[in-house]
Design a protein around this motif. Structure first.
Motif, PDB file in Angstrom:
ATOM      1  N   HIS A  76     121.795  52.881  27.776  1.00  0.00           N
ATOM      2  CA  HIS A  76     122.433  51.735  27.114  1.00  0.00           C
ATOM      3  C   HIS A  76     121.404  50.838  26.433  1.00  0.00           C
ATOM      4  O   HIS A  76     121.642  50.317  25.348  1.00  0.00           O
ATOM      5  N   LEU A  77     120.259  50.655  27.087  1.00  0.00           N
ATOM      6  CA  LEU A  77     119.262  49.730  26.545  1.00  0.00           C
ATOM      7  C   LEU A  77     118.501  50.296  25.358  1.00  0.00           C
ATOM      8  O   LEU A  77     118.260  49.587  24.389  1.00  0.00           O
ATOM      9  N   PHE A  78     118.083  51.555  25.447  1.00  0.00           N
ATOM     10  CA  PHE A  78     117.157  52.088  24.445  1.00  0.00           C
ATOM     11  C   PHE A  78     117.667  53.312  23.686  1.00  0.00           C
ATOM     12  O   PHE A  78     117.404  53.443  22.496  1.00  0.00           O
ATOM     13  N   VAL A  79     118.372  54.220  24.359  1.00  0.00           N
ATOM     14  CA  VAL A  79     118.789  55.436  23.656  1.00  0.00           C
ATOM     15  C   VAL A  79     119.891  55.120  22.653  1.00  0.00           C
ATOM     16  O   VAL A  79     119.860  55.595  21.519  1.00  0.00           O
ATOM     17  N   ALA A  80     120.860  54.284  23.059  1.00  0.00           N
ATOM     18  CA  ALA A  80     121.948  53.952  22.135  1.00  0.00           C
ATOM     19  C   ALA A  80     121.399  53.274  20.860  1.00  0.00           C
ATOM     20  O   ALA A  80     121.758  53.694  19.751  1.00  0.00           O
ATOM     21  N   PRO A  81     120.521  52.268  20.961  1.00  0.00           N
ATOM     22  CA  PRO A  81     119.949  51.709  19.722  1.00  0.00           C
ATOM     23  C   PRO A  81     119.161  52.739  18.912  1.00  0.00           C
ATOM     24  O   PRO A  81     119.175  52.697  17.677  1.00  0.00           O
ATOM     25  N   LEU A  82     118.500  53.666  19.605  1.00  0.00           N
ATOM     26  CA  LEU A  82     117.742  54.702  18.904  1.00  0.00           C
ATOM     27  C   LEU A  82     118.702  55.608  18.124  1.00  0.00           C
ATOM     28  O   LEU A  82     118.463  55.929  16.955  1.00  0.00           O
ATOM     29  N   ILE A  83     119.802  56.001  18.748  1.00  0.00           N
ATOM     30  CA  ILE A  83     120.795  56.829  18.042  1.00  0.00           C
ATOM     31  C   ILE A  83     121.349  56.054  16.842  1.00  0.00           C
ATOM     32  O   ILE A  83     121.508  56.605  15.753  1.00  0.00           O
ATOM     33  N   ARG A  84     121.610  54.758  17.021  1.00  0.00           N
ATOM     34  CA  ARG A  84     122.111  53.957  15.883  1.00  0.00           C
ATOM     35  C   ARG A  84     121.096  53.916  14.736  1.00  0.00           C
ATOM     36  O   ARG A  84     121.471  53.930  13.562  1.00  0.00           O
ATOM     37  N   ARG A  85     119.797  53.868  15.073  1.00  0.00           N
ATOM     38  CA  ARG A  85     118.768  53.925  14.024  1.00  0.00           C
ATOM     39  C   ARG A  85     118.829  55.267  13.297  1.00  0.00           C
ATOM     40  O   ARG A  85     118.763  55.326  12.070  1.00  0.00           O
ATOM     41  N   LEU A  86     118.972  56.354  14.051  1.00  0.00           N
ATOM     42  CA  LEU A  86     119.022  57.689  13.437  1.00  0.00           C
ATOM     43  C   LEU A  86     120.282  57.857  12.596  1.00  0.00           C
ATOM     44  O   LEU A  86     120.329  58.673  11.684  1.00  0.00           O
ATOM     45  N   GLN A  87     121.312  57.073  12.911  1.00  0.00           N
ATOM     46  CA  GLN A  87     122.552  57.113  12.129  1.00  0.00           C
ATOM     47  C   GLN A  87     122.465  56.245  10.885  1.00  0.00           C
ATOM     48  O   GLN A  87     123.398  56.216  10.088  1.00  0.00           O
ATOM     49  N   GLY A  88     121.361  55.493  10.749  1.00  0.00           N
ATOM     50  CA  GLY A  88     121.163  54.678   9.551  1.00  0.00           C
ATOM     51  C   GLY A  88     121.838  53.330   9.600  1.00  0.00           C
ATOM     52  O   GLY A  88     121.961  52.654   8.571  1.00  0.00           O
ATOM     53  N   GLU A  89     122.265  52.900  10.782  1.00  0.00           N
ATOM     54  CA  GLU A  89     123.014  51.651  10.865  1.00  0.00           C
ATOM     55  C   GLU A  89     122.103  50.431  10.712  1.00  0.00           C
ATOM     56  O   GLU A  89     121.017  50.364  11.273  1.00  0.00           O
ATOM     57  N   SER A  90     122.590  49.467   9.940  1.00  0.00           N
ATOM     58  CA  SER A  90     121.900  48.178   9.869  1.00  0.00           C
ATOM     59  C   SER A  90     122.157  47.456  11.191  1.00  0.00           C
ATOM     60  O   SER A  90     123.223  47.572  11.772  1.00  0.00           O
ATOM     61  N   PRO A  91     121.157  46.688  11.675  1.00  0.00           N
ATOM     62  CA  PRO A  91     121.359  46.003  12.955  1.00  0.00           C
ATOM     63  C   PRO A  91     122.576  45.089  12.905  1.00  0.00           C
ATOM     64  O   PRO A  91     122.855  44.454  11.897  1.00  0.00           O
ATOM     65  N   SER A  92     123.318  45.044  13.990  1.00  0.00           N
ATOM     66  CA  SER A  92     124.498  44.198  14.076  1.00  0.00           C
ATOM     67  C   SER A  92     124.072  42.745  14.273  1.00  0.00           C
ATOM     68  O   SER A  92     123.153  42.470  15.018  1.00  0.00           O
ATOM     69  N   PRO A  93     124.764  41.818  13.578  1.00  0.00           N
ATOM     70  CA  PRO A  93     124.335  40.424  13.665  1.00  0.00           C
ATOM     71  C   PRO A  93     124.714  39.767  14.982  1.00  0.00           C
ATOM     72  O   PRO A  93     124.253  38.684  15.291  1.00  0.00           O
ATOM     73  N   TYR A  94     125.593  40.383  15.741  1.00  0.00           N
ATOM     74  CA  TYR A  94     125.960  39.777  17.021  1.00  0.00           C
ATOM     75  C   TYR A  94     126.126  40.866  18.055  1.00  0.00           C
ATOM     76  O   TYR A  94     126.205  42.048  17.743  1.00  0.00           O
TER      77      TYR A  94
END
Lengths: 410, 410
Positions: free
Chosen positions: A316-334
């Protein structure tokens, strides 16, 4: 061997944000297939939506000026000169003193600027009595009210929700360029680990939990998963299997055996896969300290702690954000964390981020979070939990009744 | 024709909870395929997890009593009589005054009751100096600590998360009975509606939005979707297509054309599909008042408002809970809404629940929700929104700075 300082949670998230990006080029997909994927292009509309003025009610298209002053006691009288049909062009120009019947969604005729609701009208042969005045534009969606020609409809980097697909279909953009789902390969290690379908366990053996939980969590994040199976604590075999999976995947997760031997292997394997190698070796966090993150030829490789609860928290802390980076997602503002009050005191060590599992309970005075204690080797603690709460590194603990932010497990 | 009172939001949700249940019987699936589905059986463990006592650290298995009083200045001396290997049985009984080296996850030998961490030990040939005392059970997960034999591991009615699959794999339960994904069929109606891939629109035509957005939202809820296409405002054709889809699906959604004619058709069609027919005809809500819910031979049939934004709000409010009922889910004890402060005054009518779309913004003093205004026919307002906020029927509005609960759009 390099020497690594243990990193904080924030430093680790910074490494993930800075070092990684989508591995594979965008693909063009139809709208239904693009759901939950991340847009790789800015979408600008070639046309306006709606492309004609539409009524939002059932009634009569009119010139607003012709109704000015109309009331129950003093209605306006208008000639009904036409009937607009759904999906058809309103071809007859509407002149002063005229009205045309129009359904909700019907096209407003030229000359008309507003619609009187049917409820405010009395029909008398080819005439209507209008008992309420309307303002110009009333009960009408104008051409371009929804989307203007040339408007940036959705920006690159946005994950496509149902309503985003809706606006794309409205402008006739039925194919979009999105980043493909990343492929995540998972390799479990450890001499003691046996497949979950092993009916009878020998003493000392345990069934594989992490490859099931981590694979499922990765799929919930939108990844495709390769189940790499289980490899024993045998360095050459471990290297070979890791390399094979690394070649096929966008992200390789090594679900660590927990013995010293396996831990050493894991790091060596990660270093062997390519430059620059290990970036994060240990995070000041409990549970989950032995987390390792490497980069090999642009691809991320992560070593997860062997304990199931630790592995899920690190996911939850690190892998999910890493997958979101690989998906090209812009960081969520909230952040989608839920505030709740903690139901008892929890002590913590300064200088280390502690993550406790909590169960949520709706009481009369609001939402409360009750800590679920238990060793991080226990999967049952996670099953009893609804989410996790951080006790940040600068705090000695949290006090009963204090408001905490609960990161929900899906 | 029956006469219906417009229902409140709560009354409508009560109808959904009371009238509907899973249509198809449970199926047996392997764990990865059961993710996000709802368990149809109570799962009780046939065995204990772990099935042997395990060390949680690298160190030496000992009898705690042999270390009592040990300190840096006065270590305890123990004979090292064995080395436990990962995944292997610890076959040698540990006697008083003895120690056996043990890796994290290794099986504790009979006779031992605790583990001294390697950091607190000095190895001298076949002896160790122990510099810290341990308590019985320290650094050990006992047999059955995670799951006891006969324990209810997960209850029927729970949606399976990754960690739930984890505990099922730990007890060797690799197949589970779950409710199958419900099949949702969607039929769009209206003479003005054309497929989204129609390149050039004639005057009066608009592209289909609802079938795209509603299908995507249903898939996010775990449903399989049949795209029933578009049917014109032609009663016999509408009945025929609706009946075909009703036969194939567990839930039929009619995305209403918005004209009076279509609205009448929709209700007639719903009544024609089976007994008891229409249960809810109109909800005191804005937007979304013309919502219709029917039950025909146990299956739900819903008529959604034609305006795209209204249809999505009704989806979140009523269709998603209906799909969860069809999936067999027990009601969730808490709500995943996010508190935020509203950034401006919003007026509302008493006696009607108003749903406004909001955009979230993280400011220094917390989360703020800014209303996104616009007619409910506009899909672009939903694209700009992160969620929706209810202004309940007993309120005249909300004031700037007031805390509201934001139901997030995924």
């Amino acid at each position: 061997m390099k020497f690594f300082h243990v990193k904080t949670v924030t430093e680790t998230l910074d490494v993930i944000a800075r070092e990684f990006e989508p591995i594979r080029p965008p693909v063009e997909l139809s709208l239904p297939n693009a759901l939950d994927l991340v847009l790789a292009e800015d979408v600008v509309s070639d046309e306006q939506v709606p492309h004609f003025a539409r009524s939002t009610v059932d009634g009569y298209a009119v010139r607003a000026r012709d109704t000015f002053g109309a009331s129950d006691s003093l209605p306006a009288f208008l000639d009904v000169t036409g009937k607009i049909e759904m999906g058809k062009e309103a071809s007859s120009y509407l002149k002063e003193g005229q009205a045309q019947s129009i359904p909700t969604g019907g096209m407003l005729p030229d000359g008309a600027d507003s619609v009187v609701m049917i409820e405010h009208v009395e029909e008398v042969d080819d005439l209507i009595n209008v008992y309420r005045q309307v303002a110009p534009g009333e009960n009408v969606i104008r051409a371009g009210d929804d989307v203007q020609t040339g408007e940036l409809v959705i920006e690159a980097g946005k994950r496509l929700r149902p309503q985003d697909l809706g606006v794309l279909s409205a402008i006739g953009k039925t194919k979009v360029r999105v980043y493909p789902s990343p492929i995540v390969a998972i390799l479990s290690t450890g001499d003691e680990i046996v497949p979950a379908d092993r009916k009878v366990l020998a003493p000392g053996e345990i069934r594989d939990i992490n490859s099931i939980t981590i694979a499922a969590a990765a799929r919930q994040c939108g990844a495709e998963v390769i189940d790499g199976g289980i490899v024993p604590d045998d360095y050459p075999l471990f290297v070979q299997r890791a390399k094979e999976l690394y070649d096929r995947a966008d992200l390789l997760l090594l679900s660590g055996g927990s013995s010293v031997g396996t831990r050493d292997y894991t790091e060596q394997v990660m270093q062997s896969l390519g430059e620059p190698g290990v970036l994060v070796h240990g995070v000041s966090i409990k549970p989950g300290k032995p987390t390792i993150i490497a980069k090999a030829g642009g691809k991320p490789v992560m070593g997860l702690p062997g304990h199931p609860a630790s592995a899920m928290i690190i996911f939850h802390l690190f892998v999910a954000p890493l997958i979101r980076r690989l998906q090209g997602e812009s960081p969520s503002p909230y952040d989608r964390r839920l505030p709740a009050r903690i139901s008892r005191n929890v002590a913590s060590a300064v200088g280390r981020s502690d993550y406790i599992r909590v169960k949520l309970e709706e009481r009369e005075d609001g939402l409360w979070a009750t800590p679920v204690f238990g060793k991080s080797g226990l999967i049952s603690t996670l099953v009893k939990s609804d989410g996790m709460v951080e006790i940040s590194a600068n705090k000695e603990g949290i006090l009963e009744g204090e408001v905490v932010q609960v990161h929900l497990f899906r």
